[in-house]
Design a protein around this motif. Structure first.
Motif, PDB file in Angstrom:
ATOM      1  N   THR A  40      47.131  31.655  26.252  1.00 17.32           N
ATOM      2  CA  THR A  40      47.453  30.711  25.174  1.00 17.32           C
ATOM      3  C   THR A  40      46.162  30.331  24.445  1.00 17.32           C
ATOM      4  O   THR A  40      45.670  29.205  24.578  1.00 17.32           O
ATOM      5  CB  THR A  40      48.133  29.449  25.735  1.00 17.32           C
ATOM      6  N   PRO A  41      45.582  31.249  23.686  1.00 17.84           N
ATOM      7  CA  PRO A  41      44.307  30.945  23.023  1.00 17.84           C
ATOM      8  C   PRO A  41      44.404  29.850  21.969  1.00 17.84           C
ATOM      9  O   PRO A  41      43.372  29.387  21.485  1.00 17.84           O
ATOM     10  CB  PRO A  41      43.911  32.288  22.403  1.00 17.84           C
ATOM     11  N   TRP A  42      45.603  29.459  21.603  1.00 16.37           N
ATOM     12  CA  TRP A  42      45.759  28.385  20.626  1.00 16.37           C
ATOM     13  C   TRP A  42      45.631  26.997  21.265  1.00 16.37           C
ATOM     14  O   TRP A  42      45.582  26.000  20.558  1.00 16.37           O
ATOM     15  CB  TRP A  42      47.109  28.512  19.923  1.00 16.37           C
ATOM     16  N   LYS A  73      34.817  17.414  18.467  1.00 10.97           N
ATOM     17  CA  LYS A  73      35.475  17.214  17.183  1.00 10.97           C
ATOM     18  C   LYS A  73      35.633  18.532  16.436  1.00 10.97           C
ATOM     19  O   LYS A  73      36.693  18.833  15.881  1.00 10.97           O
ATOM     20  CB  LYS A  73      34.677  16.218  16.352  1.00 10.97           C
ATOM     21  N   GLN A  74      34.573  19.341  16.442  1.00 13.86           N
ATOM     22  CA  GLN A  74      34.649  20.635  15.756  1.00 13.86           C
ATOM     23  C   GLN A  74      35.611  21.589  16.449  1.00 13.86           C
ATOM     24  O   GLN A  74      36.311  22.370  15.790  1.00 13.86           O
ATOM     25  CB  GLN A  74      33.254  21.248  15.669  1.00 13.86           C
ATOM     26  N   LEU A  75      35.656  21.524  17.794  1.00 14.04           N
ATOM     27  CA  LEU A  75      36.612  22.361  18.529  1.00 14.04           C
ATOM     28  C   LEU A  75      38.046  21.986  18.189  1.00 14.04           C
ATOM     29  O   LEU A  75      38.903  22.855  17.981  1.00 14.04           O
ATOM     30  CB  LEU A  75      36.379  22.216  20.032  1.00 14.04           C
ATOM     31  N   CYS A 134      43.342  26.949  13.245  1.00 13.04           N
ATOM     32  CA  CYS A 134      43.637  28.353  13.580  1.00 13.04           C
ATOM     33  C   CYS A 134      44.855  28.528  14.485  1.00 13.04           C
ATOM     34  O   CYS A 134      45.128  29.660  14.907  1.00 13.04           O
ATOM     35  CB  CYS A 134      42.420  28.990  14.251  1.00 13.04           C
ATOM     36  N   LYS A 135      45.563  27.449  14.790  1.00 12.89           N
ATOM     37  CA  LYS A 135      46.651  27.572  15.760  1.00 12.89           C
ATOM     38  C   LYS A 135      47.690  28.592  15.318  1.00 12.89           C
ATOM     39  O   LYS A 135      48.044  29.512  16.056  1.00 12.89           O
ATOM     40  CB  LYS A 135      47.308  26.208  15.988  1.00 12.89           C
TER      41      LYS A 135
END
Length: 689
Positions: free
Chosen positions: A70-72, A122-124, A131-132
């Motif tokens: 689940t990379p999202w 925050k950036q993550l 990008c989800k």
């Protein structure tokens, strides 16, 4: 083919159910394409070419785990700060059985956004949010086909957004519990631990054998009894609990059979998402339900007793629907009604119901909410108008608590009646229906009253008590014109169109105070209106034996039950005829002579009665005397009217003081409203005592 009863795979909790399907799927795909399975006495029966020893050998030596990623999601192992214990172990492994998993991990790590992701939280968060949807689409486009079952079970991509399956949380995670990361850690643990220990855990997962020394881990929503957290058991708070790695792995292998799909009713309609046997949640049918429950819907897991192949189970779940007529079940109440009307797939014997509810702080559990057998119950069709009405939307922006509570009571009663459609439960539905119908200000809350109930509703409620007979007879009072039926006195509806609200109706009499006194006021209003419109106020479809009035006269009935049943029965369409069982009275006794004489003035008589019927019109004066408690005067006036009408060979005493001393005026007035058979009443009066 040897049959193996997997006693570690029960139909409850949800974790054990999914584990059984996971075993069938893996054996059918990787070991024996002819494998079959069924449910037997609450456990899963596996029929394949593998015996117990060979089944364990398959999982220990041959099984290849499905690559769940689940990379999202944050915490999936692909971002800085994530727990990488599992993903790194798989990426560095050399086992041929994990080759596909290694390939999948390597492909995702080479995505441009993840080669050098930002390290600040925050950036993550911004990266994942941005990008989800891109990652979801890329997973489908670039990853091997072995990943597709997991992606289909996790979410469905519509043109406007991604829709996540209730079974797998919000995209493969449950709050801070990330499923794929935990799955990879358990896979790594199975491959790294001594084979003897892994086999012991496997036998415990398959056959329910006791085992000690299980590693501690988060269990998740699928097994509420082992989920940990506050108030989950009698012990202290535990975030992590002993979890069998094989249980965790096999249950997630089972979730892959529950792939979602896009549906569309018409070409111009937007796409709708459907997951197998998933419907909106319903706070009814289980003991811990609450008005404040927050949930993600519910899922009904099918049970079947005849063995089915993996292909057949896939087809069953792929077409996992429950239909009510031409539409699909939308919530738990619809689903239960569909089961009773056989609107489900053939071959299913029953369902296990699970509700996804917030129970551990802000975390969810798959709460077992009951079992239902698939059995045709024709009486359940009688509940259709009630089920539609209870789901009617409130007109106001915020629904009042009174209406919410009434909805919940009625929904729970309908659900219970769907499971066991007998007379006590139909009576319970009638009472809940009546209390919702009696809410003040209901026309401002709901667009329309409840639609007509079937005439068979009364027979379904008949428990042999006097309340059902009396309520049915009163509700059958009809009018031929503006007078309308008795329903118009109970609710603010149009007398000529009972299923439309009319706040200004002068027929409606608010039912306040004592039940029998309120009934008497309605009868008086009916006589006033009948005189105004020149109609017969005593016209009725059902007429009882005079002896059936005795429980009302003696006070040997539940007046509140009578009140509720009358309001519910007023919604019933016109009965065809008097039920055969009602032809004989409940008690073979006589009405008191004074009451019978009064009743004669408020009962249509046959033409051969020997009385001038034109002179026996029902008048308000006698009812006013009864209402005021002046029974002796009322009876004397009734006797006078009967003498003027010819007497008819009746005994008409000049004084009634002693004969009415023990009578209740409110009960007598209520008796005068109940339709009875005029010929039977005359027969009683003319027979010697």
């Amino acid at each position: 083919m040897p049959d193996i009863l997997l006693e570690g795979c029960a139909s409850r909790p949800l974790a054990a159910y999914l584990k059984a399907l996971g075993i069938l799927r893996l054996v059918g795909e990787q070991a024996d394409a002819n494998a079959r399975g069924a449910w037997q006495n609450g456990a899963f029966l596996l029929s394949s070419s593998l015996d117990r020893q060979a089944l364990c050998d398959f999982f220990m030596e041959t099984w290849q785990p499905t690559p769940l990623v689940t990379p999202w999601n944050g915490g999936s192992g692909f971002y800085p700060g994530d727990n990488r214990e599992g993903i790194d172990a798989l990426a560095q492994s050399t086992s041929p059985r994990l080759a596909v998993y290694r390939e999948v991990i390597a492909r995702i790590r080479n995505w441009p956004e993840l080669v050098a992701p930002p390290k600040e939280k925050k950036q993550l968060d911004e990266l994942r949010k941005r990008c989800k949807e891109t990652f979801l689409q890329r997973c489908r486009a670039e990853l091997p086909e072995s990943c597709l079952p997991w992606l289909d079970a996790t979410c469905i991509l519509r043109t406007d957004k991604a829709v996540f399956a209730p079974l797998l949380g919000t995209g493969g995670n449950e709050g801070r519990l990330e499923y794929s990361s935990n799955f990879m850690r358990h896979v790594a643990k199975i491959f790294a631990c001594p084979p003897e220990e892994s086999r012991t855990w496997l036998e415990s997962a398959l056959f329910g054998l006791p085992v000690n020394g299980l590693p501690k881990s988060a269990a998740g929503q699928f097994d509420p009894g082992h989920a940990g957290g506050c108030n989950q058991d009698t012990g202290p708070y535990r975030a992590d609990v002993p979890v069998n790695p094989w249980d965790f792995l096999l249950l997630f292998e089972g979730t892959l059979l529950f792939a979602g799909s896009l549906t569309r009713r018409a070409p111009e309609d937007p796409n709708d998402v459907c997951f197998p046997f998933c419907v909106e949640g319903l706070a009814a049918g289980f003991a811990s339900s609450s008005l404040t429950d927050k949930g993600r819907g519910e899922i009904w897991m099918p049970l079947w007793s005849r063995t089915a192949s993996l292909r057949e189970v896939r087809r069953l779940l792929g077409e996992g629907r429950a239909s009510l007529g031409r539409r699909q079940a939308r919530n738990g109440l619809d689903f239960a009604r569909a089961i009773a009307s056989l609107g489900v797939e053939r071959g299913i014997d029953g369902f296990e119901r699970y509700s996804f509810l917030e129970r551990r702080g802000q975390s969810y559990v798959a709460l077992p909410s009951g079992s239902l057998s698939v059995q045709y119950q024709p009486q359940v069709a009688l509940l259709d108008p009630v089920a539609r009405w209870v789901q009617q939307r409130c007109r106001q922006k915020e629904e009042p608590n009174s209406l919410t509570a009434a909805r919940r009571r009625l929904t729970a009663a309908v659900f219970a009646c769907t499971r066991t459609p007998d007379a006590p439960r139909f009576v319970a539905v009638s009472r809940a229906l009546a209390r919702m119908d009696a809410l003040p200000g209901l026309p401002g809350l709901l667009a329309a009253p409840c639609t007509p109930l079937s005439p068979d509703w009364i027979s379904a409620c008949d428990d042999g008590g006097p309340e059902v007979r009396l309520a049915a007879a009163l509700a059958s009072l009809r009018g031929s014109g503006k007078l309308g039926p008795f329903r118009a006195h109970l609710s603010p509806v149009a007398p000529h169109a009972l299923y439309r609200w009319e706040d200004t109706s002068d027929h409606h009499v608010p039912w306040r105070g004592e039940t029998l006194e309120g009934l008497g006021r309605m009868f008086l209003r009916r006589l006033v209106l009948a005189q105004r419109y020149g109609e017969d106020p005593l016209r009725a479809d059902l007429r009882l034996s005079p002896a059936d009035l005795l429980p009302l006269l003696d006070g040997r009935l539940d007046v509140e039950l009578l009140r509720d049943l009358l309001r519910a029965f007023s919604l019933v369409g016109r009965p065809q005829r008097l039920p055969e069982a009602w032809c004989a009275p409940l008690r073979q006794t006589r009405l008191p002579h004074a009451v019978a004489l009064l009743k004669l003035l408020y009962t249509p008589l046959p033409q051969d009665a020997g009385l001038d019927r034109e002179r026996l019109r029902p008048e308000q004066r006698i009812l006013r005397l009864v209402q005021a408690g002046r029974l002796a005067e009322a009876c004397a006036l009734a006797a006078q009217r009967l003498r003027i009408a010819g007497g008819g060979g009746l005994y008409l005493p000049t004084s009634f003081a002693e004969s009415v001393r023990a009578l209740s005026p409110a009960a007598v007035l209520a008796c005068l409203a109940v339709p009875v058979d005029g010929r039977a009443l005359l027969h009683q009066l003319r027979q010697p005592s």
